[in-house]
Design an enzyme around this catalytic site. Structure first.
Site, PDB file in Angstrom:
ATOM      1  N   ARG A  80      -1.676  24.532  44.712  1.00 45.72           N
ATOM      2  CA  ARG A  80      -1.054  24.012  45.927  1.00 45.72           C
ATOM      3  C   ARG A  80       0.468  23.994  45.800  1.00 45.72           C
ATOM      4  O   ARG A  80       1.011  24.048  44.708  1.00 45.72           O
ATOM      5  CB  ARG A  80      -1.551  22.591  46.202  1.00 45.72           C
ATOM      6  CG  ARG A  80      -2.972  22.539  46.785  1.00 45.72           C
ATOM      7  CD  ARG A  80      -3.405  21.117  47.090  1.00 45.72           C
ATOM      8  NE  ARG A  80      -3.377  20.273  45.913  1.00 45.72           N
ATOM      9  CZ  ARG A  80      -2.423  19.386  45.632  1.00 45.72           C
ATOM     10  NH1 ARG A  80      -1.434  19.184  46.476  1.00 45.72           N
ATOM     11  NH2 ARG A  80      -2.486  18.681  44.527  1.00 45.72           N
ATOM     12  N   LYS A 223      -7.341  20.811  51.291  1.00 46.54           N
ATOM     13  CA  LYS A 223      -6.558  19.600  51.109  1.00 46.54           C
ATOM     14  C   LYS A 223      -5.781  19.257  52.390  1.00 46.54           C
ATOM     15  O   LYS A 223      -5.424  18.097  52.613  1.00 46.54           O
ATOM     16  CB  LYS A 223      -5.637  19.732  49.890  1.00 46.54           C
ATOM     17  CG  LYS A 223      -6.402  19.554  48.555  1.00 46.54           C
ATOM     18  CD  LYS A 223      -7.052  18.193  48.470  1.00 46.54           C
ATOM     19  CE  LYS A 223      -7.459  17.660  47.126  1.00 46.54           C
ATOM     20  NZ  LYS A 223      -8.379  18.335  46.269  1.00 46.54           N
ATOM     21  N   HIS A 242      -9.970   9.966  47.380  1.00 42.00           N
ATOM     22  CA  HIS A 242      -9.972  11.158  46.531  1.00 42.00           C
ATOM     23  C   HIS A 242     -10.932  10.894  45.370  1.00 42.00           C
ATOM     24  O   HIS A 242     -10.530  10.496  44.282  1.00 42.00           O
ATOM     25  CB  HIS A 242      -8.554  11.436  46.015  1.00 42.00           C
ATOM     26  CG  HIS A 242      -8.436  12.756  45.317  1.00 42.00           C
ATOM     27  ND1 HIS A 242      -7.564  12.974  44.285  1.00 42.00           N
ATOM     28  CD2 HIS A 242      -9.097  13.925  45.510  1.00 42.00           C
ATOM     29  CE1 HIS A 242      -7.689  14.235  43.861  1.00 42.00           C
ATOM     30  NE2 HIS A 242      -8.611  14.829  44.588  1.00 42.00           N
ATOM     31  N   SER A 260      -6.393  15.572  39.539  1.00 43.59           N
ATOM     32  CA  SER A 260      -6.890  16.892  39.169  1.00 43.59           C
ATOM     33  C   SER A 260      -7.147  16.989  37.664  1.00 43.59           C
ATOM     34  O   SER A 260      -6.309  16.581  36.857  1.00 43.59           O
ATOM     35  CB  SER A 260      -5.861  17.941  39.602  1.00 43.59           C
ATOM     36  OG  SER A 260      -6.393  19.217  39.399  1.00 43.59           O
ATOM     37  N   LYS A 264     -13.745  14.627  38.034  1.00 42.68           N
ATOM     38  CA  LYS A 264     -14.530  14.278  39.228  1.00 42.68           C
ATOM     39  C   LYS A 264     -15.695  15.243  39.437  1.00 42.68           C
ATOM     40  O   LYS A 264     -16.838  14.835  39.604  1.00 42.68           O
ATOM     41  CB  LYS A 264     -13.651  14.297  40.498  1.00 42.68           C
ATOM     42  CG  LYS A 264     -12.622  13.202  40.563  1.00 42.68           C
ATOM     43  CD  LYS A 264     -11.850  13.234  41.874  1.00 42.68           C
ATOM     44  CE  LYS A 264     -11.079  14.523  42.119  1.00 42.68           C
ATOM     45  NZ  LYS A 264     -10.081  14.856  41.103  1.00 42.68           N
ATOM     46  N   THR A 265     -15.383  16.550  39.424  1.00 42.09           N
ATOM     47  CA  THR A 265     -16.419  17.552  39.683  1.00 42.09           C
ATOM     48  C   THR A 265     -17.400  17.615  38.516  1.00 42.09           C
ATOM     49  O   THR A 265     -18.623  17.576  38.703  1.00 42.09           O
ATOM     50  CB  THR A 265     -15.778  18.929  39.932  1.00 42.09           C
ATOM     51  OG1 THR A 265     -14.913  18.820  41.065  1.00 42.09           O
ATOM     52  CG2 THR A 265     -16.825  19.993  40.210  1.00 42.09           C
ATOM     53  N   ASP A 279     -15.309  15.715  45.641  1.00 44.82           N
ATOM     54  CA  ASP A 279     -13.851  15.563  45.739  1.00 44.82           C
ATOM     55  C   ASP A 279     -13.320  14.630  46.833  1.00 44.82           C
ATOM     56  O   ASP A 279     -12.331  13.961  46.618  1.00 44.82           O
ATOM     57  CB  ASP A 279     -13.223  16.949  45.930  1.00 44.82           C
ATOM     58  CG  ASP A 279     -11.740  16.986  45.628  1.00 44.82           C
ATOM     59  OD1 ASP A 279     -11.335  16.479  44.570  1.00 44.82           O
ATOM     60  OD2 ASP A 279     -10.970  17.514  46.451  1.00 44.82           O
ATOM     61  N   ARG A 344     -10.865  28.922  39.850  1.00 46.43           N
ATOM     62  CA  ARG A 344     -11.720  28.027  40.640  1.00 46.43           C
ATOM     63  C   ARG A 344     -12.921  28.755  41.219  1.00 46.43           C
ATOM     64  O   ARG A 344     -12.889  29.970  41.407  1.00 46.43           O
ATOM     65  CB  ARG A 344     -10.924  27.467  41.819  1.00 46.43           C
ATOM     66  CG  ARG A 344      -9.816  26.532  41.444  1.00 46.43           C
ATOM     67  CD  ARG A 344     -10.324  25.115  41.389  1.00 46.43           C
ATOM     68  NE  ARG A 344      -9.256  24.176  41.097  1.00 46.43           N
ATOM     69  CZ  ARG A 344      -9.373  22.864  41.229  1.00 46.43           C
ATOM     70  NH1 ARG A 344     -10.492  22.327  41.652  1.00 46.43           N
ATOM     71  NH2 ARG A 344      -8.378  22.072  40.911  1.00 46.43           N
TER      72      ARG A 344
END
Ligand code: ATP
Ligand code: MN
Length: 555
Positions: A80, A223, A242, A260, A264-265, A279, A344
């Protein structure tokens, strides 16, 4: 919907229902954005197969992996561009927005210039792709999102990440609540007022539009929608988060907050629990719902052994980004970071075998704050008081390890309010207050999990907490055994830390005991990190309660 067969197709020329008359999408795009459908072929909600064909035919470098995923490349930008994000300053949202480095204002006029530039570019393309879908699984709160893009790769990405409408929902879609114009292949004009580079991502809450120029990183779109939800949901009394979320066999929901790379994932994909999402979530008066229809997993060093659910989700329909493949076999080398460390994969959430559909659950029982501490001073698991949750939620601490080569770079601390400041639209305290209220109302337990280094800092060559141990700690949280065990108070931070957890070496649980270097060095590092927390929190002291401030570390 029947599409006209492509030229060269054995049945090209066969009449179809959509010939001659202009479709609603063509008329809409003409009316709203001046898209000239006589020159541009517009494909609305194309199938995965069609998007594959188009991407492979027209987008340079795109290939199919041996597992059947579409491998696409985003060019120069592989992450990003937060510094190039702009929010339009206009009277309907001005007073609500947390203006500052995260939300930098541009005028409505400058937005129009960017929008015109994007649409002019899109009008030069022979083909445009449109995806109409939803953000938010709860029908009460979902918004209708339209994506208009020049790359089939971008459309397939958003087809995975938004909630895919049924045929009937698509038929009755009507007008979108929010539209993304993705002209990322074309640069912004650097001489436009307020532009600081050729990349521009701008959001307009009055027009309900987002315009992308000069970046082909697909994550920008997902996002962007998250940003929109961070604006709309709190206004509707719903907290946007988030976080990832999953649900146990008894219906107990866990939320995993984290920046990041904190897990989380990875950690929400748990064979013992159903996945709600990886996410972006919302917490309403009815419970938790996922915003997205898909997941976006990091692929660096991905292995079938350590992360089978994610590994097996990489197949036909998934989009792999910026990975390196074998020229001949098209097998992906997940260890290769030649293009970026941020490789990704996006896939529809139902590619995870134990996904919970629809992606909603009850009120969370466990709130898990994830951090990846490269200084090696935070315990792998700590129990938090409600005040500590508020303090650490507003702080949003993690570390980034720059060049991971040789393990010799100094870790960089990051404090990101609400574990997601780049996506916040309102002042962080507004989300923090909502979280505290909801947690006390629903009596949720809270934990801090450090998925980062233990035994020493990243610079010392120590290792991250092994994933298998982090998973065991989570199992102990979920089966209720951790809560019932013995705790000791962890110095400086004042956390409650368990003294023993079955299967996990007990010295690992206390960072001072796990520290392999000099004891005095540990004390110094611990105080240094605590000092960074205190320094960072100064900005928020005026808006925080005395109890929250008192819950911070004492260096
Ligand atoms: P993003 O917001 O960018 O999607 P994320 O929080 O979802 O980030 P993950 O994709 O889960 O982050 O990334 C965590 C990475 O750290 C994975 O590559 C995982 O293999 C690795 N990892 C190493 N050790 C651990 C651990 N103990 N717990 C969790 N993840 C770990
Ligand atoms: Mn993730």
């Amino acid at each position: 919907m029947v599409a006209t067969p492509r030229p060269g197709s054995p049945y090209h020329g066969r009449p179809t229902s959509s010939m001659s008359t202009h479709s609603k999408i063509e008329e809409d795009l003409h009316d709203v954005a001046g898209i000239d459908y006589d020159k541009v072929t517009i494909k609305r909600n194309p199938s995965v197969a069609v998007l594959y064909e188009e991407a492979l035919t027209y987008e340079q470098g795109t290939v199919i992996s041996s597992a059947g995923a579409l491998c696409a490349y985003s060019g120069k930008k592989t992450g990003r561009s937060p510094l190039d994000k702009r929010i339009v300053q206009e009277e309907t949202s001005d007073k609500d927005i947390w203006w500052g480095p995260v939300n930098t204002p541009i005028s409505e006029h400058v937005f129009s210039i960017n929008r015109e530039r994007a649409i002019d570019y899109l009008n030069t393309r022979p083909r445009l792709y449109v995806f109409d879908g939803f953000a938010g699984w709860d029908p009460k709160y979902r918004i209708k999102v339209r994506v208009v893009a020049s790359r089939a790769y971008h459309l397939l990405f958003m087809r995975n990440m938004l909630i895919r409408p049924t045929d009937e929902e698509l038929e009755n879609f009507g007008n979108p609540d929010f539209t993304i114009f993705n002209a990322g292949e074309f640069p912004a004009n650097r001489y436009t007022t307020g532009m600081t580079s050729t990349t521009s991502v701008s959001v307009n809450f009055k027009r309900n539009e987002m315009v992308i120029l000069g970046t082909e990183y697909a994550g920008e779109m997902k996002k962007g929608i998250f940003t929109v939800m961070h604006y709309l949901m709190p206004k509707a009394g719903v907290l946007s988060l988030h976080s990832s979320a999953n649900e146990g066999p008894d219906g107990d929901v866990s939320l995993f907050f984290g920046l990041s790379g904190t897990g989380k994932t990875t950690l929400s994909a748990d064979p013992k629990r159903q996945l709600i999402g990886d996410d972006e979530h919302c917490w309403s008066d009815e419970g938790v719902f996922n915003i997205e229809g898909g997941c976006y997993a990091k692929c660096i060093d991905l292995s079938a052994e350590k992360e089978p659910a994610i590994f097996n989700a990489i197949r036909f329909g998934s989009v792999l980004e910026n990975v390196v493949l074998d020229e001949e076999t098209r097998v992906v080398d997940f260890s290769d970071d030649f293009l970026t460390e941020n490789t990704r994969c996006s896939y529809p959430i139902d590619y995870i075998p134990n996904a919970k559909l629809p992606c909603m659950g009850g009120h969370p029982k466990n709130i898990i704050l994830l951090t990846c501490d490269a200084f090696g001073v935070l315990p792998p698991v700590s129990k938090l008081t409600p005040e500590q949750v508020s303090y650490h939620f507003i702080s949003g601490y993690t570390t980034k390890v720059a060049g991971t080569e040789d393990g010799l770079t100094e870790p960089t601390p990051t404090f990101s309010a609400c574990f997601g400041s780049p996506f916040l639209v309102l002042h962080p305290q507004r989300y923090a207050t909502m979280l505290a209220d909801k947690m006390s109302q629903h009596k949720a337990n809270a934990w801090l999990i450090n998925t980062g280094w233990i035994g020493g800092s990243a610079a010392s060559g120590a290792k991250r907490c092994p994933l298998k141990y982090t998973r065991m700690l989570l199992d102990a949280i979920h089966d209720g055994s951790l809560e019932k065990g013995n705790f000791e108070t962890f110095e400086v931070f004042g956390f409650q830390v368990p003294t023993d957890v079955p299967g996990v070496p007990s010295e690992l649980l206390n960072p001072r005991k796990a520290w392999t270097g000099d004891d005095a060095e540990f004390t110094a590092s611990l105080n240094k990190v605590a000092g960074m927390f205190q320094e960072n929190f100064k900005t928020y002291e005026s808006g925080a309660t005395a109890e929250t401030i008192a819950a911070g570390p004492k260096a």
